[in-house]
Design a protein around this motif. Structure first.
Motif, short mmCIF file in Angstrom:
data_model
loop_
_atom_site.label_atom_id
_atom_site.label_comp_id
_atom_site.label_asym_id
_atom_site.label_seq_id
_atom_site.Cartn_x
_atom_site.Cartn_y
_atom_site.Cartn_z
N PRO A 83 13.94 1.35 8.28
CA PRO A 83 13.38 0.17 8.95
C PRO A 83 13.82 -1.16 8.35
CG PRO A 83 11.75 1.12 7.51
CD PRO A 83 12.94 2.03 7.46
N GLY A 84 14.40 -1.11 7.16
CA GLY A 84 14.77 -2.36 6.48
C GLY A 84 13.57 -3.03 5.84
N MET A 85 13.79 -4.21 5.32
CA MET A 85 12.72 -4.95 4.67
C MET A 85 11.78 -5.54 5.71
SD MET A 85 13.18 -4.58 1.44
CE MET A 85 12.06 -5.84 0.80
N LEU A 86 10.51 -5.18 5.60
CA LEU A 86 9.49 -5.69 6.52
C LEU A 86 8.23 -5.98 5.71
CD1 LEU A 86 9.96 -3.21 9.51
CD2 LEU A 86 10.44 -5.67 9.53
N PRO A 87 7.34 -6.83 6.24
CA PRO A 87 6.13 -7.17 5.47
C PRO A 87 5.28 -5.94 5.17
CG PRO A 87 5.96 -7.94 7.74
CD PRO A 87 7.37 -7.52 7.54
N LYS A 88 4.72 -5.91 3.97
CA LYS A 88 3.87 -4.79 3.56
C LYS A 88 2.44 -4.96 4.06
CE LYS A 88 6.57 -3.79 -0.60
NZ LYS A 88 6.54 -3.69 -2.08
N LYS A 89 2.05 -6.21 4.26
CA LYS A 89 0.69 -6.46 4.74
C LYS A 89 0.62 -7.82 5.41
CE LYS A 89 -0.68 -8.11 0.13
NZ LYS A 89 -1.61 -7.91 -1.00
N ALA A 90 -0.39 -7.98 6.24
CA ALA A 90 -0.62 -9.25 6.94
C ALA A 90 -1.19 -10.28 5.96
CB ALA A 90 -1.58 -9.03 8.10
N PRO A 91 -1.21 -11.55 6.34
CA PRO A 91 -1.81 -12.57 5.47
C PRO A 91 -3.24 -12.21 5.06
CG PRO A 91 -0.64 -13.61 7.27
CD PRO A 91 -0.63 -12.15 7.57
N GLN A 92 -3.54 -12.42 3.80
CA GLN A 92 -4.85 -12.06 3.25
C GLN A 92 -5.68 -13.31 2.94
OE1 GLN A 92 -5.59 -8.50 2.74
NE2 GLN A 92 -3.80 -8.57 4.11
#
Length: 233
Positions: A83-92
């Motif tokens: 998938p390549g580099m993608l965000p691990k989590k949404a804004p916290q």
């Protein structure tokens, strides 16, 4: 979450910077409408040209959007081998109930933009915080959100944000006129640029046209002979 509804500011005066009344290109407005429908459907909000900017101005709603998109991103990462580099989590730790002029609002916007970069939205697509917080460039904000929608679609999320060819060409025209500011939108909605079709103005080499061409050559070479006699030959 308390938010202003409609393009209003303190004192109840109309502020066109928070609506799209000053955007005259109907093709651009069509894309704003598509964005409102997409975001509103995901978030359960009624969004339109009049309230989009006021609804997202403190950054909270955009961070909620990021959280919804992140669900599709996580599913995509689980299914895709590379998938390549993608965000691990949404804004916290998002401050949903804050003024658009507060530091919390700026932090919300910065968190969303950081997440958008991790989603691999091109840097040229990322709006400046003041484009939203100080209303300096609402179309830049729209373009960023459209780019997010496109990346969400790449990760398997439903997003009806594709533009008809005429709108895609309009964005390409903006790219050529203003540089890279709109290149992500042109690429997202129009795909790769296509060369303008070249038309050969010479007569085709087919048998029928070849005969006609020969007759015209004879006319030019024999100016004293009537044209009808040449074509009768």
């Amino acid at each position: 979450m308390p938010r202003e509804r409609g393009a209003r500011r303190e004192g109840g005066k109309y502020d066109r910077r928070m609506s799209f009344d000053d955007v005259k290109d109907e093709r651009m407005l069509m894309m704003v409408d598509k964005l409102c429908i997409w975001m509103g459907g995901i978030l359960g909000e009624t969004l339109n040209r009049e309230n989009l900017i006021t609804s997202i101005r403190n950054g909270g709603l955009m961070c909620k959007l990021a959280a919804e998109v992140q669900i599709s991103v996580d599913e995509f990462k689980d299914k895709d081998d590379d998938p390549g580099m993608l965000p691990k989590k949404a804004p916290q730790n998002v401050a949903l109930e804050c003024s658009a002029r507060s530091m919390e609002a700026r932090e919300n916007v910065m968190k969303f933009l950081t997440w958008a970069r991790e989603l691999r939205v091109p840097e040229s697509s990322i709006f400046s915080p003041d484009d939203l917080l100080k209303l300096k460039g609402k179309m830049n904000v729209v373009n960023t959100l459209l780019a997010v929608a496109r990346r969400a679609k790449d990760c398997g999320m439903a997003a009806d944000i594709d533009a008809p060819p005429k709108i895609a060409n309009a964005f390409k025209g903006l790219e050529e006129k203003f540089g890279k500011k709109f290149d992500h939108t042109a690429a997202a909605f129009g795909g790769e640029k296509k060369e303008i079709k070249k038309v050969d103005t010479k007569l085709a080499g087919g048998a029928a046209w070849k005969v006609v061409q020969q007759k015209f050559d004879q006319i030019l070479q024999l100016p004293g002979k009537p044209a009808y006699e040449i074509f009768r030959a």
